[in-house]
Design a protein around this motif. Structure first.
Motif, PDB file in Angstrom:
ATOM      1  N   UNK A 152      10.212   0.583  -1.238  1.00 26.31           N
ATOM      2  CA  UNK A 152       9.586   1.727  -0.562  1.00 26.31           C
ATOM      3  C   UNK A 152      10.646   2.754  -0.164  1.00 26.31           C
ATOM      4  N   UNK A 153      11.759   2.290   0.381  1.00 28.08           N
ATOM      5  CA  UNK A 153      12.816   3.214   0.804  1.00 28.08           C
ATOM      6  C   UNK A 153      13.357   4.012  -0.381  1.00 28.08           C
ATOM      7  N   UNK A 154      13.567   3.365  -1.525  1.00 24.31           N
ATOM      8  CA  UNK A 154      14.056   4.077  -2.707  1.00 24.31           C
ATOM      9  C   UNK A 154      13.030   5.084  -3.221  1.00 24.31           C
ATOM     10  N   UNK A 155      11.782   4.707  -3.240  1.00 25.10           N
ATOM     11  CA  UNK A 155      10.739   5.631  -3.703  1.00 25.10           C
ATOM     12  C   UNK A 155      10.693   6.867  -2.802  1.00 25.10           C
ATOM     13  N   UNK A 156      10.730   6.656  -1.495  1.00 24.80           N
ATOM     14  CA  UNK A 156      10.684   7.787  -0.566  1.00 24.80           C
ATOM     15  C   UNK A 156      11.928   8.662  -0.689  1.00 24.80           C
ATOM     16  N   UNK A 157      13.070   8.055  -0.931  1.00 31.47           N
ATOM     17  CA  UNK A 157      14.294   8.823  -1.132  1.00 31.47           C
ATOM     18  C   UNK A 157      14.151   9.768  -2.323  1.00 31.47           C
TER      19      UNK A 157
ATOM     20  N   UNK B  15       1.555   7.412  -6.193  1.00 37.47           N
ATOM     21  CA  UNK B  15       0.528   8.433  -6.393  1.00 37.47           C
ATOM     22  C   UNK B  15       1.072   9.820  -6.061  1.00 37.47           C
ATOM     23  N   UNK B  16       1.774   9.941  -4.930  1.00 32.56           N
ATOM     24  CA  UNK B  16       2.362  11.235  -4.556  1.00 32.56           C
ATOM     25  C   UNK B  16       3.322  11.724  -5.628  1.00 32.56           C
ATOM     26  N   UNK B  17       4.213  10.847  -6.046  1.00 32.37           N
ATOM     27  CA  UNK B  17       5.215  11.247  -7.031  1.00 32.37           C
ATOM     28  C   UNK B  17       4.575  11.608  -8.365  1.00 32.37           C
TER      29      UNK B  17
ATOM     30  N   UNK C 257       0.837  -1.210   0.000  1.00 36.67           N
ATOM     31  CA  UNK C 257       0.000   0.000   0.000  1.00 36.67           C
ATOM     32  C   UNK C 257       0.864   1.250   0.000  1.00 36.67           C
ATOM     33  N   UNK C 258       1.965   1.215   0.726  1.00 36.22           N
ATOM     34  CA  UNK C 258       2.869   2.371   0.770  1.00 36.22           C
ATOM     35  C   UNK C 258       3.504   2.612  -0.597  1.00 36.22           C
TER      36      UNK C 258
ATOM     37  N   UNK D 229      12.052   9.192 -11.241  1.00 40.32           N
ATOM     38  CA  UNK D 229      12.746   8.022 -10.702  1.00 40.32           C
ATOM     39  C   UNK D 229      11.943   7.367  -9.577  1.00 40.32           C
ATOM     40  N   UNK D 230      11.162   8.167  -8.854  1.00 39.30           N
ATOM     41  CA  UNK D 230      10.332   7.606  -7.775  1.00 39.30           C
ATOM     42  C   UNK D 230       9.253   6.691  -8.327  1.00 39.30           C
ATOM     43  N   UNK D 231       8.708   7.007  -9.479  1.00 34.15           N
ATOM     44  CA  UNK D 231       7.631   6.171 -10.018  1.00 34.15           C
ATOM     45  C   UNK D 231       8.151   5.091 -10.961  1.00 34.15           C
ATOM     46  N   UNK D 232       9.436   5.130 -11.278  1.00 29.54           N
ATOM     47  CA  UNK D 232       9.997   4.114 -12.152  1.00 29.54           C
ATOM     48  C   UNK D 232       9.949   2.755 -11.456  1.00 29.54           C
ATOM     49  N   UNK D 233       9.520   1.725 -12.175  1.00 25.55           N
ATOM     50  CA  UNK D 233       9.479   0.393 -11.545  1.00 25.55           C
ATOM     51  C   UNK D 233      10.861  -0.035 -11.061  1.00 25.55           C
TER      52      UNK D 233
END
Length: 171
Positions: free
Chosen positions: A143-148, A32-34, A25-26, A85-89
């Protein structure tokens, strides 16, 4: 030693399954945020284009204002790239091999290509806890990479939001 059935119904296993669902979910929330932020950045890029065609183009700015303008523009580009980069798979090379539980689609593809998908599924059943632990580790890494990248994008966007208008005020 516990049997697979006992492990699946243990409180630790249930907590792991809940954590994995929360992490998934995160990932969705982070994407969605990115995506929304990347859209906002794209709209603001249109505003920047409008500023470039107005009488206040970067060419007529003072040296200080020009430096602020170009630094702000660079921050804007960095923000856009970070959010993309945050939304990249996030894929990793499958490390699956016979005897190791399947944990994500890359493992399934690798087992299928080697002609061992049926066997791999049979072996994954009893090793459910091992598969869950691997999936938790991999999902938390994603998740950690997306948040970064979202944090980097927001910081760069904040800088651009201050520098670009500031360059026009300093002029």
């Amino acid at each position: 030693m516990t049997t697979a059935g006992t492990a699946v119904h243990s409180p630790d296993f249930s907590a792991g399954v809940q954590l994995l669902a929360d992490l998934r979910n995160e990932i969705t929330r982070a994407d969605t945020k990115a995506t929304v932020l990347a859209g906002v950045l794209s709209m603001s890029a249109g505003l920047l284009g409008g500023l470039l065609t107005s009488s206040r183009s970067p060419g007529v700015l003072s040296a200080l204002a020009g430096a602020l303008w170009w630094t702000g523009l660079l921050a804007h580009v960095i923000a856009q790239l970070a959010l993309l980069l945050a939304v990249m798979p996030r894929y990793r090379r499958s490390r699956w091999r016979p005897g190791v539980p399947l944990t994500y689609f890359g493992d399934i593809r690798r087992a299928s290509r080697s002609g061992r998908l049926g066997t791999a599924l049979t072996e994954t059943g009893p090793a459910t806890t091992d598969g869950l632990l691997t999936a938790l580790a991999e999902t938390s890494r994603i998740v950690a990479h997306k948040h970064l990248w979202i944090r980097a994008g927001l910081i760069a966007f904040g800088c651009a939001s201050l520098l670009l208008p500031g360059s026009l005020l300093v002029n």
